[in-house]
Design a protein around this motif. Structure first.
Motif, PDB file in Angstrom:
ATOM      1  N   ASP A   1       0.944  -1.312   0.083  1.00  0.00           N
ATOM      2  CA  ASP A   1       0.110  -0.221   0.015  1.00  0.00           C
ATOM      3  C   ASP A   1       0.671   1.198  -0.117  1.00  0.00           C
ATOM      4  N   ALA A   2       2.131   1.021  -0.294  1.00  0.00           N
ATOM      5  CA  ALA A   2       3.003   2.283  -0.533  1.00  0.00           C
ATOM      6  C   ALA A   2       2.460   3.357  -1.471  1.00  0.00           C
ATOM      7  N   LEU A   3       2.598   4.435  -1.315  1.00  0.00           N
ATOM      8  CA  LEU A   3       2.040   5.578  -2.249  1.00  0.00           C
ATOM      9  C   LEU A   3       3.377   6.007  -3.112  1.00  0.00           C
ATOM     10  N   ILE A   4       3.422   6.289  -4.417  1.00  0.00           N
ATOM     11  CA  ILE A   4       4.456   6.398  -5.214  1.00  0.00           C
ATOM     12  C   ILE A   4       4.096   7.522  -5.948  1.00  0.00           C
ATOM     13  N   TYR A   5       4.799   8.682  -6.075  1.00  0.00           N
ATOM     14  CA  TYR A   5       4.772   9.986  -7.024  1.00  0.00           C
ATOM     15  C   TYR A   5       5.742   9.649  -8.014  1.00  0.00           C
ATOM     16  N   LEU A   6       5.273   9.885  -9.420  1.00  0.00           N
ATOM     17  CA  LEU A   6       6.111   9.815 -10.540  1.00  0.00           C
ATOM     18  C   LEU A   6       5.722  10.941 -11.291  1.00  0.00           C
ATOM     19  N   GLU A   7       6.935  11.902 -11.531  1.00  0.00           N
ATOM     20  CA  GLU A   7       6.849  12.906 -12.289  1.00  0.00           C
ATOM     21  C   GLU A   7       7.695  12.645 -13.679  1.00  0.00           C
ATOM     22  N   THR A   8       7.025  12.766 -14.710  1.00  0.00           N
ATOM     23  CA  THR A   8       7.971  12.482 -16.069  1.00  0.00           C
ATOM     24  C   THR A   8       7.813  13.461 -17.149  1.00  0.00           C
ATOM     25  N   GLU A   9       8.269  13.360 -18.181  1.00  0.00           N
ATOM     26  CA  GLU A   9       7.937  14.045 -19.351  1.00  0.00           C
ATOM     27  C   GLU A   9       6.540  13.396 -20.065  1.00  0.00           C
ATOM     28  N   LYS A  10       5.640  14.314 -20.386  1.00  0.00           N
ATOM     29  CA  LYS A  10       4.294  13.762 -20.410  1.00  0.00           C
ATOM     30  C   LYS A  10       4.146  12.767 -21.622  1.00  0.00           C
ATOM     31  N   GLU A  11       5.103  12.719 -22.701  1.00  0.00           N
ATOM     32  CA  GLU A  11       5.133  11.735 -23.730  1.00  0.00           C
ATOM     33  C   GLU A  11       5.322  10.155 -23.388  1.00  0.00           C
ATOM     34  N   LEU A  12       6.057  10.297 -22.088  1.00  0.00           N
ATOM     35  CA  LEU A  12       6.561   8.912 -21.642  1.00  0.00           C
ATOM     36  C   LEU A  12       5.483   7.714 -21.573  1.00  0.00           C
ATOM     37  N   ASP A  13       5.546   6.630 -22.204  1.00  0.00           N
ATOM     38  CA  ASP A  13       4.612   5.653 -22.120  1.00  0.00           C
ATOM     39  C   ASP A  13       4.733   4.553 -21.004  1.00  0.00           C
ATOM     40  N   ILE A  14       3.771   4.876 -20.230  1.00  0.00           N
ATOM     41  CA  ILE A  14       3.871   4.199 -18.796  1.00  0.00           C
ATOM     42  C   ILE A  14       3.122   2.642 -18.897  1.00  0.00           C
ATOM     43  N   SER A  15       3.007   2.354 -19.965  1.00  0.00           N
ATOM     44  CA  SER A  15       2.229   0.973 -19.905  1.00  0.00           C
ATOM     45  C   SER A  15       3.112  -0.179 -19.499  1.00  0.00           C
ATOM     46  N   GLU A  16       4.480   0.038 -19.347  1.00  0.00           N
ATOM     47  CA  GLU A  16       5.488  -0.891 -18.977  1.00  0.00           C
ATOM     48  C   GLU A  16       5.593  -0.826 -17.410  1.00  0.00           C
TER      49      GLU A  16
END
Length: 205
Positions: free
Chosen positions: A164-179
């Protein structure tokens, strides 16, 4: 008799909250609210903007106190400092650049903060080793377009995250996060200019 002026009286402006200037980060709320800390001009270091940070910590409003925080690409330390100001239990700030790591240590000393550690290390190498402990609030804000976000996410699943850990992810908007790992469940997401920022929860099978 003096005639009354027909020109409208100027309205007093509502006070505007100060924002961080180049070369500094500002703590928005908590015990160090309003404190500004110096930041080095280091290549690839891109502090999270006040507006994005405010949105993130609105998302985390009830989820910072007593958390064990890992700031994977700490840079300016803006996210970790904000969490610590809001009474996180402790924080580990990982930073590869030696000068930036020294600045983080100096800023923790300025805040008289004793429950945080700065580790001068390459994040990917550190995460590839045995987990030092399990964390329940993790910030991932790597330099853009260097293929760091997704590998970092996968390495974190090797014992670094509490259920149940919370994870914040900040990236370039075009990054494909499907992986991203299937154990990461999206809670919130938003686009701001060229960046995308998201909040996930780790729910291992």
């Amino acid at each position: 008799m003096k005639s009354r002026s027909s020109s409208p009286q100027p309205r007093s402006k509502a006070p505007v909250a100060p924002t961080a200037q180049p070369g500094e980060v500002r703590i928005i709320s908590g015990q160090w609210r309003g404190r500004k800390l110096p930041v080095l001009d280091v290549q690839g270091l891109r502090p999270t903007t006040d507006r994005v940070k405010e949105t993130l910590f609105n998302w985390l409003m009830h989820d910072t106190r007593d958390r064990l925080v890992l700031d994977c690409f700490s840079g300016s330390g803006s996210l970790a400092f904000e969490a610590l100001s809001r009474h996180a239990h402790s924080a580990l700030l990982v930073e590869r650049d030696q000068k930036a790591a020294l600045q983080l240590k100096q800023n923790l000393a300025r805040l008289n903060c004793s429950n945080a550690e700065v580790r001068h290390s390459d994040t990917m190498q550190l995460l590839a080793g045995p987990a030092l402990q399990q964390f329940d609030l993790v910030f991932i804000d790597p330099p853009f377009r260097q293929n760091l976000a997704l590998p970092c996410a996968r390495l974190l699943c090797n014992g670094w995250l509490k259920p149940d850990a919370l994870i914040y992810l900040e990236t370039e908007k075009e990054l494909d996060i499907s992986e991203l790992p299937p154990s990461w469940h999206l809670l919130k997401d938003k686009i701001a200019g060229q960046l995308a920022y998201r909040l996930f929860q780790f729910q291992p099978v």
